[in-house]
Design an enzyme around this catalytic site. Structure first.
Site, PDB file in Angstrom:
ATOM      1  N   CYS A   7       2.490  48.332  32.379  1.00 18.49           N
ATOM      2  CA  CYS A   7       2.912  49.863  32.264  1.00 18.49           C
ATOM      3  C   CYS A   7       4.330  49.551  33.009  1.00 18.49           C
ATOM      4  CB  CYS A   7       1.531  50.230  33.323  1.00 18.49           C
ATOM      5  SG  CYS A   7       1.875  49.710  34.682  1.00 18.49           S
ATOM      6  N   ASN A  10       3.490  48.688  37.118  1.00 12.70           N
ATOM      7  CA  ASN A  10       2.505  47.712  37.192  1.00 12.70           C
ATOM      8  C   ASN A  10       1.204  47.446  38.564  1.00 12.70           C
ATOM      9  OD1 ASN A  10       2.012  43.747  37.442  1.00 12.70           O
ATOM     10  ND2 ASN A  10       0.701  45.493  36.351  1.00 12.70           N
ATOM     11  N   CYS A  12      -0.921  50.901  38.995  1.00 13.73           N
ATOM     12  CA  CYS A  12      -1.469  51.553  38.424  1.00 13.73           C
ATOM     13  C   CYS A  12      -2.392  51.601  37.339  1.00 13.73           C
ATOM     14  CB  CYS A  12      -0.873  53.543  38.182  1.00 13.73           C
ATOM     15  SG  CYS A  12      -0.463  53.464  39.878  1.00 13.73           S
ATOM     16  N   ARG A  13      -1.139  51.755  36.375  1.00 20.30           N
ATOM     17  CA  ARG A  13      -2.263  51.630  34.966  1.00 20.30           C
ATOM     18  C   ARG A  13      -2.426  50.528  34.129  1.00 20.30           C
ATOM     19  NH1 ARG A  13       2.536  55.262  32.552  1.00 20.30           N
ATOM     20  NH2 ARG A  13       3.245  54.157  33.524  1.00 20.30           N
ATOM     21  N   SER A  14      -1.527  49.424  34.295  1.00 14.08           N
ATOM     22  CA  SER A  14      -1.964  48.604  33.566  1.00 14.08           C
ATOM     23  C   SER A  14      -2.467  47.254  34.604  1.00 14.08           C
ATOM     24  CB  SER A  14      -0.564  47.172  32.917  1.00 14.08           C
ATOM     25  OG  SER A  14       0.114  47.091  33.996  1.00 14.08           O
ATOM     26  N   ASP A 124       1.206  58.751  33.066  1.00 22.60           N
ATOM     27  CA  ASP A 124       1.724  58.196  34.762  1.00 22.60           C
ATOM     28  C   ASP A 124       0.921  59.214  35.726  1.00 22.60           C
ATOM     29  OD1 ASP A 124       2.723  56.987  36.553  1.00 22.60           O
ATOM     30  OD2 ASP A 124       4.981  56.778  35.604  1.00 22.60           O
TER      31      ASP A 124
HETATM   32  P1  4NP Z   1       2.076  52.254  36.637  1.00 15.37           P
HETATM   33  O1  4NP Z   1       2.567  54.002  37.322  1.00 15.37           O
HETATM   34  O2  4NP Z   1       3.393  52.314  35.665  1.00 15.37           O
HETATM   35  O3  4NP Z   1       0.806  52.521  36.517  1.00 15.37           O
HETATM   36  O4  4NP Z   1       2.365  51.328  37.595  1.00 15.37           O
HETATM   37  C1  4NP Z   1       4.187  53.628  38.168  1.00 15.37           C
HETATM   38  C2  4NP Z   1       3.931  53.437  39.157  1.00 15.37           C
HETATM   39  C3  4NP Z   1       5.153  53.319  39.792  1.00 15.37           C
HETATM   40  C4  4NP Z   1       5.975  54.389  39.468  1.00 15.37           C
HETATM   41  C5  4NP Z   1       5.984  54.608  38.279  1.00 15.37           C
HETATM   42  C6  4NP Z   1       5.463  54.741  38.213  1.00 15.37           C
HETATM   43  N1  4NP Z   1       7.750  54.211  40.515  1.00 15.37           N
HETATM   44  O5  4NP Z   1       8.418  54.915  40.029  1.00 15.37           O
HETATM   45  O6  4NP Z   1       7.814  53.597  41.143  1.00 15.37           O
END
Ligand code: 4NP
Length: 158
Positions: A7, A10, A12-14, A124
């Site tokens: 993702c 790294n 939240c989703r992955s 997201d």
């Molecule tokens: P992820 O979510 O891609 O599912 O881990 C996010 C985590 C952090 C951010 C964006 C999405 N960020 O902009 O910091």
């Protein structure tokens, strides 16, 4: 089989997908002997554990998300993993740009394995409300079931 989820951050989703697949596979498909990892395309959170909201939502469904630490996708990943599963189409495009052509057939969208969801992207949840983390878990659990079915078939055909 080695599976990598990717993702953006790294956190939240992955890592959710990493832990859900590892947990369900250990219980229901140990014969597949899966190695599972996750990574991000952006460096904002490198070294951090999953977002507290991710850890809490996972814990409510029995998933322990304490261990993963965010890392960025690196060139060796494109050699090492049998399947590299992007959490949304934008991540898939970024991976296609970064990966050597030989690795492209191993780059897939995770939600291909949850056709019944009718979605291509795991939304997201980072800037949204708490419901986003539940939706991530719902989609990840559905795609994990489909992925395990796919892997069992691959195993039988091999
Ligand atoms: P992820 O979510 O891609 O599912 O881990 C996010 C985590 C952090 C951010 C964006 C999405 N960020 O902009 O910091």
């Amino acid at each position: 089989m080695k599976i990598l989820f990717v993702c953006l951050g790294n956190i939240c989703r992955s890592p959710t997908a990493e832990v859900v697949l590892r947990t369900i596979a250990a219980r229901e498909a140990p014969e597949l002997d899966l190695e599972v990892d996750s990574a991000g395309t952006a460096a904002y959170h490198v070294g951090e554990p999953p977002d507290p909201r991710t850890r809490e939502a996972g814990a409510r469904r029995g998933y322990d998300l304490a261990a993963p630490r965010a890392r960025i996708v690196e060139p060796a990943d494109f050699e090492r993993f049998d399947l590299i599963l992007a959490m949304d189409r934008e991540i898939h495009r970024v991976l296609q740009r970064r990966a050597p052509r030989a690795a492209h057939p191993r780059l897939r969208l995770f939600l291909e394995f949850a056709a019944e969801a009718g979605l291509e992207d795991v939304p997201d949840p980072y800037y949204g409300g708490p419901n986003g983390f539940e939706e991530v878990l719902d989609l990840v659990e559905a795609a994990t079931r489909g992925l395990l079915e796919h892997l069992r078939e691959r195993c039988r055909a091999a």
